[in-house]
Design an enzyme around this catalytic site. Structure first.
Site, mmCIF file in Angstrom:
data_model
loop_
_atom_site.group_PDB
_atom_site.id
_atom_site.type_symbol
_atom_site.label_atom_id
_atom_site.label_comp_id
_atom_site.label_asym_id
_atom_site.label_seq_id
_atom_site.Cartn_x
_atom_site.Cartn_y
_atom_site.Cartn_z
ATOM 1 N N GLU A 7 -17.333 -14.158 19.903
ATOM 2 C CA GLU A 7 -16.337 -13.155 19.523
ATOM 3 C C GLU A 7 -15.413 -13.683 18.438
ATOM 4 O O GLU A 7 -15.074 -12.965 17.493
ATOM 5 C CB GLU A 7 -15.532 -12.722 20.749
ATOM 6 C CG GLU A 7 -16.359 -11.918 21.741
ATOM 7 C CD GLU A 7 -15.644 -11.665 23.053
ATOM 8 O OE1 GLU A 7 -14.434 -11.965 23.153
ATOM 9 O OE2 GLU A 7 -16.288 -11.169 23.984
ATOM 10 N N ARG A 8 -15.004 -14.920 18.552
ATOM 11 C CA ARG A 8 -14.160 -15.524 17.518
ATOM 12 C C ARG A 8 -14.919 -15.673 16.210
ATOM 13 O O ARG A 8 -14.366 -15.453 15.130
ATOM 14 C CB ARG A 8 -13.632 -16.876 17.987
ATOM 15 C CG ARG A 8 -12.583 -16.726 19.058
ATOM 16 C CD ARG A 8 -12.070 -18.050 19.535
ATOM 17 N NE ARG A 8 -10.935 -17.854 20.422
ATOM 18 C CZ ARG A 8 -10.475 -18.777 21.240
ATOM 19 N NH1 ARG A 8 -11.067 -19.970 21.287
ATOM 20 N NH2 ARG A 8 -9.438 -18.544 22.007
ATOM 21 N N ARG A 33 -9.826 -1.958 -16.227
ATOM 22 C CA ARG A 33 -8.437 -1.576 -16.503
ATOM 23 C C ARG A 33 -7.925 -2.333 -17.719
ATOM 24 O O ARG A 33 -7.950 -3.561 -17.764
ATOM 25 C CB ARG A 33 -7.569 -1.897 -15.274
ATOM 26 C CG ARG A 33 -6.110 -1.658 -15.464
ATOM 27 C CD ARG A 33 -5.788 -0.182 -15.292
ATOM 28 N NE ARG A 33 -4.370 -0.008 -15.110
ATOM 29 C CZ ARG A 33 -3.578 0.544 -16.016
ATOM 30 N NH1 ARG A 33 -4.066 0.997 -17.148
ATOM 31 N NH2 ARG A 33 -2.291 0.655 -15.781
ATOM 32 N N GLN A 44 -4.846 -14.462 -18.661
ATOM 33 C CA GLN A 44 -4.884 -15.767 -18.013
ATOM 34 C C GLN A 44 -4.409 -15.702 -16.563
ATOM 35 O O GLN A 44 -5.036 -16.284 -15.671
ATOM 36 C CB GLN A 44 -4.029 -16.760 -18.799
ATOM 37 C CG GLN A 44 -4.065 -18.172 -18.239
ATOM 38 C CD GLN A 44 -3.239 -19.149 -19.056
ATOM 39 O OE1 GLN A 44 -2.466 -18.760 -19.916
ATOM 40 N NE2 GLN A 44 -3.418 -20.421 -18.786
ATOM 41 N N GLY A 104 -1.961 -3.446 -8.939
ATOM 42 C CA GLY A 104 -0.653 -2.852 -9.171
ATOM 43 C C GLY A 104 -0.461 -1.613 -8.318
ATOM 44 O O GLY A 104 -0.873 -1.559 -7.164
#
Length: 117
Positions: A7-8, A33, A44, A104
């Site tokens: 499960e983990r 974009r 950068q 954004g």
């Protein structure tokens, strides 16, 4: 309790795949974009942030892959599974958040794929 490691591990796998999805969507978005005449991907700071996220993704994925192999061989212990869950979850949330920041205000819009992160 016998299934606790599995499960983990499943939680760790989900975290890693969400980060991978966030990275894919973010790279696509930043290439499309344009801001001030250049794609975001060419900037950068964007590339630096994506490199940080890619590093988180790579480290998480490598650790989780090792845990998967260990689980398939029957050797994944509770402690290692807990470490995988913790290590994959926290950096994945950090990485997804950093990816969302590259979008954004568009990252908050329901029309975009960011909602599936």
């Amino acid at each position: 309790m016998q299934q606790l490691p599995q499960e983990r591990l499943t939680t760790a796998i989900i975290a890693v795949t969400r980060l991978e999805r966030a990275m894919k969507l973010t790279v696509e978005y930043t290439k499309q974009r344009h801001v001030f005449g250049k794609p975001l991907f060419a900037r950068q700071n964007t590339r630096f942030e994506l490199a940080e996220c890619a590093t988180l993704q790579w480290v998480c994925c490598t650790f989780v892959d090792d845990c998967i192999a260990s689980h398939l061989e029957g050797g994944l212990d509770v402690t290692t599974a807990a470490l995988a869950k913790h290590w994959a979850s926290d950096p994945a949330c950090l990485g997804v958040d950093r990816c969302l920041q590259r979008s954004g205000g568009d990252g908050d819009m329901k029309e975009l794929d960011a909602r599936s992160l």
